[in-house]
Write an enzyme that holds these catalytic residues in place. Structure first.
Site, PDB file in Angstrom:
ATOM      1  N   HIS A  51       9.846   4.568  -5.756  1.00  0.00           N
ATOM      2  CA  HIS A  51       8.896   5.585  -6.212  1.00  0.00           C
ATOM      3  C   HIS A  51       7.512   5.284  -5.646  1.00  0.00           C
ATOM      4  O   HIS A  51       7.269   4.193  -5.123  1.00  0.00           O
ATOM      5  CB  HIS A  51       8.826   5.607  -7.745  1.00  0.00           C
ATOM      6  CG  HIS A  51       8.152   4.383  -8.289  1.00  0.00           C
ATOM      7  ND1 HIS A  51       8.829   3.190  -8.462  1.00  0.00           N
ATOM      8  CD2 HIS A  51       6.873   4.148  -8.651  1.00  0.00           C
ATOM      9  CE1 HIS A  51       7.978   2.277  -8.923  1.00  0.00           C
ATOM     10  NE2 HIS A  51       6.786   2.827  -9.043  1.00  0.00           N
ATOM     11  N   HIS A  77       2.258   3.596  -1.988  1.00  0.00           N
ATOM     12  CA  HIS A  77       3.326   2.927  -1.240  1.00  0.00           C
ATOM     13  C   HIS A  77       4.610   2.944  -2.065  1.00  0.00           C
ATOM     14  O   HIS A  77       4.581   3.266  -3.252  1.00  0.00           O
ATOM     15  CB  HIS A  77       2.932   1.480  -0.907  1.00  0.00           C
ATOM     16  CG  HIS A  77       2.737   0.628  -2.121  1.00  0.00           C
ATOM     17  ND1 HIS A  77       1.563   0.621  -2.855  1.00  0.00           N
ATOM     18  CD2 HIS A  77       3.579  -0.230  -2.755  1.00  0.00           C
ATOM     19  CE1 HIS A  77       1.689  -0.220  -3.871  1.00  0.00           C
ATOM     20  NE2 HIS A  77       2.908  -0.736  -3.841  1.00  0.00           N
TER      21      HIS A  77
END
Length: 185
Positions: free
Chosen positions: A41, A126
């Site tokens: 995620h 990220h």
């Protein structure tokens, strides 16, 4: 009370590519924590410990907002936190597109108004691949050869989610609620 965060799920296609990154990375580096593919995620906000009532209030506030239209992000190439030769965290970088940054800011503002602490660090979106390096040498050290860690992927973002954290499970993150991006009403 449980712990929660708000984030963006990645597509099945990106999950498959990041699994290949993990396999290749495991040839040269050892990590204590490898992210489960179901847990890949992009974090928007870590909430920490919260009651179900507080999370429900946050969800309602999020649902009342005017969010951007669905948009696309670039995931990749690989990046790291720490030393390039032995990075403590290895990740897939994510571009800071304007709609992502708008969502991040609104999520922070709502959280702060509800009593959640505002993040003080600069936002670096990220997807974590692995963390807590135990040894080895990074494949990011220049070899002069093309690498899968230079690959990029397109992610269509049409929603974001509130996740509950279950630290003792293999798949640690459970979606509690999805917030759809519908654009201006």
């Amino acid at each position: 009370m449980s712990h929660y965060f708000i984030g963006i799920r990645v597509s099945e296609q990106i999950k498959d590519s990041l699994i290949q990154w993990q396999k290749k990375l495991a040839d040269s580096l050892e990590y204590k924590v490898w992210t489960s593919p179901e847990d890949f995620h992009i974090t928007l906000k870590f909430l920490g410990s919260a009651s179900e009532k507080d999370v429900e209030t946050y969800k309602k506030k999020l649902e009342e907002q005017h969010w951007p239209h669905p948009f696309r992000l670039q995931v990749g190439p690989a990046g790291y936190f720490g030393n390039k030769e032995q990075p403590r965290v290895f990740y897939a970088d994510v571009t800071k597109e304007a709609p992502l940054m708008e969502i991040k800011e609104k999520v922070e503002e709502i959280g702060e108004a509800l009593g959640f602490q505002k993040e003080k660090r600069n936002y670096h979106p990220h997807v974590t691949i692995a963390k807590k390096n135990l040894g080895g040498e990074s494949p990011l050290v220049a070899t002069g050869e093309p690498s899968i860690f230079q690959d990029t992927f397109e992610l269509k973002v049409s929603s974001f989610s509130i996740f509950q954290i279950h630290p003792k499970r293999f798949n640690k993150y459970e979606v509690v609620s999805d917030i759809a991006l519908k654009g201006e009403r």
